[in-house]
Motif scaffolding. Structure first.
Motif, short mmCIF file in Angstrom:
data_model
loop_
_atom_site.label_atom_id
_atom_site.label_comp_id
_atom_site.label_asym_id
_atom_site.label_seq_id
_atom_site.Cartn_x
_atom_site.Cartn_y
_atom_site.Cartn_z
N LEU A 61 0.85 -1.20 0.00
CA LEU A 61 0.00 0.00 0.00
C LEU A 61 0.88 1.24 0.00
CD1 LEU A 61 -2.73 -1.13 2.56
CD2 LEU A 61 -2.78 -1.26 0.06
N SER A 62 1.34 1.61 -1.18
CA SER A 62 2.28 2.73 -1.28
C SER A 62 1.77 3.81 -2.23
CB SER A 62 3.63 2.23 -1.78
OG SER A 62 3.49 1.50 -2.99
N GLY A 63 0.48 3.75 -2.59
CA GLY A 63 -0.10 4.76 -3.47
C GLY A 63 -0.21 6.11 -2.78
N GLU A 64 -0.46 7.14 -3.57
CA GLU A 64 -0.48 8.52 -3.05
C GLU A 64 -1.45 8.70 -1.89
OE1 GLU A 64 -1.15 13.10 -4.73
OE2 GLU A 64 -1.50 11.37 -6.05
N TYR A 65 -2.61 8.06 -1.95
CA TYR A 65 -3.63 8.25 -0.92
C TYR A 65 -3.86 7.00 -0.07
CZ TYR A 65 -4.72 12.32 -3.83
OH TYR A 65 -4.64 13.48 -4.55
N ASP A 66 -3.06 5.96 -0.28
CA ASP A 66 -3.32 4.67 0.38
C ASP A 66 -3.35 4.76 1.90
OD1 ASP A 66 -3.64 3.39 -1.98
OD2 ASP A 66 -1.78 2.24 -1.93
N ALA A 67 -2.57 5.67 2.49
CA ALA A 67 -2.48 5.73 3.95
C ALA A 67 -3.69 6.40 4.60
CB ALA A 67 -1.21 6.48 4.36
#
Length: 367
Positions: free
Chosen positions: A118-124
């Motif tokens: 989970l390393s996408g721009e908004y994943d966190a």
């Protein structure tokens, strides 16, 4: 299992764990925890309850992440001792215990490895989930309500906080649509693989002739908007309507016109909120949902441009999962091919296998 095989397998597990620890960056997580602990200890923390909730929630999540990683590292290190004991004592029970622990550690390692994807721009970010009934009449409305329960039960199983923002009930049974938030870091990255059309095949409980019915419900997952996002909304582009909240079967649940519906005229996006006690609170929550939808629209437009530049690209497609209750029992993801034979367990919130398979599939598509 031969001693040499076990030794090689344990080395492989330890190597995978090292990669996970590097991606998680445990030193940074511990530094972030120290900062959050300092903020949480401030006497003025609860002067702003919303901000306090965010701080304590993030602190709890990061502490759990570090504890989970440290515990798993300890279990991997202990495995070699457990297998050595089994070998020295030549004890079948100890060996069985060691092999059971090895299988459990592999499963836990797989689950933690998914988190590193989970390393996408908004994943966190936290997530907003919107479910709407599509084709299928009353069965579709009933299915939409089942999906709502499925995701809320999944969140409950994991101890994740959720908040219902709006539900529009259907006349006969089920719901037309619903929006709720899942308030835990990485909720968006985890649940975004659920986006698409879900399909249910069953003997309809609403058909007095007992015929098989196929119905559809759509799931939309959005990242919660943060202060760093630049979404400009012109007040003149909005039409704001107030109305009385209603419950199942059309019954009134509020004696004042506190529910708020906002229409964004340039895009036609409509959002509403009826969960809060006051009209002002409902308007603020609805504005947050509208911002999230506009942010997602902006991202989709950017993604479409990138796909056009790439002369094609990965397509999510609409229909992504089938839930079959008749003539056989199965739930199958149409992208990953992951399937289980117990639909009731899935609809009761046991969807981690689908989430993990979806996250791995998505990562593969990005290569």
């Amino acid at each position: 299992m031969a001693v040499v095989d076990v030794s090689e397998e344990l080395k492989s597990l330890s190597s995978t764990m090292e990669s996970i620890e590097a991606v998680l960056d445990l030193d940074k997580l511990r530094a972030d925890i120290a900062v959050l602990e300092e903020q949480a200890a401030a006497p003025s923390l609860w002067d702003n309850p919303d901000e306090a909730q965010k701080i304590t929630s993030k602190l709890s999540h990061l502490q759990a992440e570090v504890r989970k990683a440290e515990a798993l590292r300890g279990r991997i290190d202990d495995l070699s001792v457990l297998f050595e004991m089994a070998e020295e004592e030549d004890d079948p029970d100890t060996r069985a215990e060691a092999e059971a622990e090895l299988a459990a550690v592999k499963k836990a390692l797989d689950e933690m490895e998914v988190r590193t994807l989970l390393s996408g721009e908004y994943d966190a970010r936290e997530a907003l989930v919107n479910i709407r009934a599509e084709a299928g009449g009353v069965d579709a409305a009933d299915f939409a309500e089942q999906l709502q329960r499925m995701y809320l039960r999944w969140a409950e199983r994991h101890g994740y906080k959720t908040e219902l923002i709006e539900t529009s009930y259907a006349e006969e049974a089920g719901i037309k649509s619903t929006t709720f938030s899942v308030q835990v870091p990485y909720a968006y990255g985890t649940l975004s693989v659920e986006q698409g059309t879900h399909r249910l095949v069953r003997i309809s409980p609403f058909d007095n002739q007992g015929r098989r019915q196929t119905s559809f419900a759509g799931v939309e997952v959005l990242p919660v908007v943060e202060q760093t996002d630049h979404i400009d909304i012109d007040e003149s582009d909005l039409r704001i309507d107030v109305y009385r909240s209603s419950g199942p079967g059309g019954q009134g649940v509020n004696t004042t016109d506190s529910a708020v519906r906002i229409t964004h005229l340039p895009t036609g996006i409509v959002v509403s909120c009826q969960n809060e006690r006051s009209q002002i609170q409902n308007k603020a929550t609805a504005m947050n949902v509208l911002q999230a939808k506009l942010l997602e629209r902006q991202r989709q437009e950017e993604r479409a441009k990138m796909d056009a530049l790439k002369d094609g690209g990965s397509s999510w497609g609409n229909q992504m999962r089938s839930y079959v209750l008749h003539p056989y029992q199965m739930v199958k993801d149409l992208r990953t091919e992951y399937e289980v034979g117990n639909p009731q367990a899935v609809l009761d919130g046991e969807i981690d296998g689908f989430l993990e398979a979806g996250i791995r599939w998505r990562k593969q598509q990005e290569k």
